[in-house]
Design a protein around this motif. Structure first.
Motif, PDB file in Angstrom:
ATOM      1  N   LEU A 157      -3.232  -4.020  11.009  1.00 48.32           N
ATOM      2  CA  LEU A 157      -2.800  -4.740   9.671  1.00 48.32           C
ATOM      3  C   LEU A 157      -4.019  -5.996   9.463  1.00 48.32           C
ATOM      4  O   LEU A 157      -3.614  -6.518   8.439  1.00 48.32           O
ATOM      5  N   ARG A 194      -4.500  -7.027   5.830  1.00 51.17           N
ATOM      6  CA  ARG A 194      -3.467  -6.244   5.240  1.00 51.17           C
ATOM      7  C   ARG A 194      -2.277  -7.343   4.725  1.00 51.17           C
ATOM      8  O   ARG A 194      -1.898  -8.264   5.432  1.00 51.17           O
ATOM      9  N   GLY A 207       0.771  -1.067  -0.015  1.00 55.61           N
ATOM     10  CA  GLY A 207      -0.006   0.033   0.069  1.00 55.61           C
ATOM     11  C   GLY A 207       1.018   1.286  -0.179  1.00 55.61           C
ATOM     12  O   GLY A 207       2.186   1.238   0.021  1.00 55.61           O
TER      13      GLY A 207
END
Length: 404
Positions: free
Chosen positions: A250, A253, A207
């Protein structure tokens, strides 16, 4: 903000010149009256007019009063300078840590006081003219507040850009090949308002939302984008709850957590987390969020230099190369289990679901192929690493879906 007062209140075009001159004559008492009101408003906010911002606000109030009374007599006069003063005051408000609406509150109270003062000191002024003055006054105060808000937001934007640059400079310093000197590191940390920790761990995350991630993780985390991924420096990861908070932030992710290291070795944690994220992207590490590099150090070691583990396997397992694929696979699995089980034939047979005599038979074949290598500790270790890579097995001996 409009360039002239007549743009704010078009009715000023019909105001008698004598009215404007009358208000202009009240300039000095207006200064004193409004400064008193502003002082009271500042005290209510826990502030004073003695500091740099207070002195600037005093000048701003005087400038605003002067510009207003002069513009009543000359409604077309340019107000750009006054707008610039309040734009600058808005910037200072942000730098000094005040709220965006604090200055607007002061301006609103000041405008109300000016209006009350003018009404009380203009007994001969027609009500219609007073209404026009009121429209001009409150519109003028709104315009000044708008200029201050623009300055506040401009400073906030610039500060955010500077802050991101400062954090990036600090993180780059921490992960550069050569460890930074103490003076440079302390200067960069001071500029970023970051208290230097004893230990750190670096997170690598897919990201580009570095600022958002740092805020969400909290605990003094700083982040920036390096090589198309977010790198988060987590201070003192051993602090209770800090890693748990990071893992929660997270969730969902694709990320990798490097090992906890002393501050001066931050580059090691960065490099390991970076490589772990790459392997996670390739599907060669499990889909944990985040994957913890310390749990997969052997995989990282074998995969660190692309092609090197393949060469290791080809070189060490060359004695098996001339066999039929099925035989080569069977003997490789047997040798790997034998090495892992330290030569315990019964344990190997149980792991491979075969008879101990079969294991002994296969081991005689392997001894014929590998000879003294099976009795040399270093060569046994090399063989085990080569077989682990070749077979694609995990620590427990189970099959790795990413095996080649």
């Amino acid at each position: 903000m409009s360039d002239a007062l007549i743009d704010i209140e078009p009715g000023l075009s019909g105001l008698a010149p004598a009215v404007g001159e009358h208000v202009r004559g009240l300039r000095d008492p207006l200064h004193e009256r409004i400064l008193g009101t502003v002082r009271a408003a500042m005290r209510a906010q826990g502030r004073s007019l003695t500091g740099g911002q207070g002195q600037g606000l005093t000048l701003g109030v005087q400038t605003a009063v002067d510009a207003f009374v002069d513009a009543l007599a000359d409604p077309g006069r340019d107000l750009t300078t006054t707008r610039a003063v309040f734009h600058s005051l808005g910037r200072t408000e942000y730098r000094e840590g005040h709220r965006v609406d604090a200055l607007r509150t002061v301006l609103t109270l000041g405008a109300r006081d000016i209006w009350a003062f003018l009404v009380a000191h203009s007994p001969g002024t027609a009500p219609a003219d007073l209404y026009v003055i009121a429209g001009a006054l409150f519109g003028y105060a709104d315009a000044l507040a708008g200029a201050a808000a623009e300055g506040f937001l401009d400073e906030q934007r610039d500060a955010a850009q500077d802050w991101a640059t400062t954090r990036r400079r600090l993180i780059t310093l921490l992960v550069q090949p050569e460890a930074p000197g103490d003076a440079a590191l302390h200067a960069a940390a001071d500029a970023a308002r970051w208290v230097l920790p004893r230990t750190v761990a670096v997170l690598s995350v897919d990201g580009a939302d570095a600022e958002h991630l740092a805020r969400t993780i909290g605990g003094g985390a700083i982040a920036t984008v390096v090589d198309d991924a977010v790198r988060v420096v987590l201070p003192d990861p051993g602090t209770p709850g800090r890693l748990d908070r990071a893992r929660q932030a997270l969730a969902g992710r694709r990320a990798a957590l490097g090992p906890t290291v002393a501050l001066g070795r931050a580059r090691l944690s960065y490099r390991i987390s970076r490589r772990a994220l790459a392997l996670r992207q390739e599907g060669r590490l499990p889909a944990d969020a985040p994957v913890t590099a310390d749990a997969h150090l052997l995989t990282l070691l074998l995969a660190w230099e692309p092609g090197l583990a393949d060469h290791l396997a080809d070189a060490c397992l060359a004695p098996l190369a001339g066999l039929r694929p099925a035989t080569r696979r069977t003997l490789a699995e047997t040798l790997h289990s034998w090495l892992r089980r330290q030569g315990q034939v019964v344990a190997v047979a149980e792991e491979l679901h075969t008879h101990p005599q079969t294991v002994r038979y296969r081991m005689r074949q392997l001894r014929a192929l590998f000879g003294a290598a099976l009795d040399d500790p270093d060569r046994r270790l090399t063989l085990q690493l080569a077989l682990r890579h070749h077979l694609g097995t995990d620590r427990s001996g189970g099959r790795n879906p990413a095996a080649r």
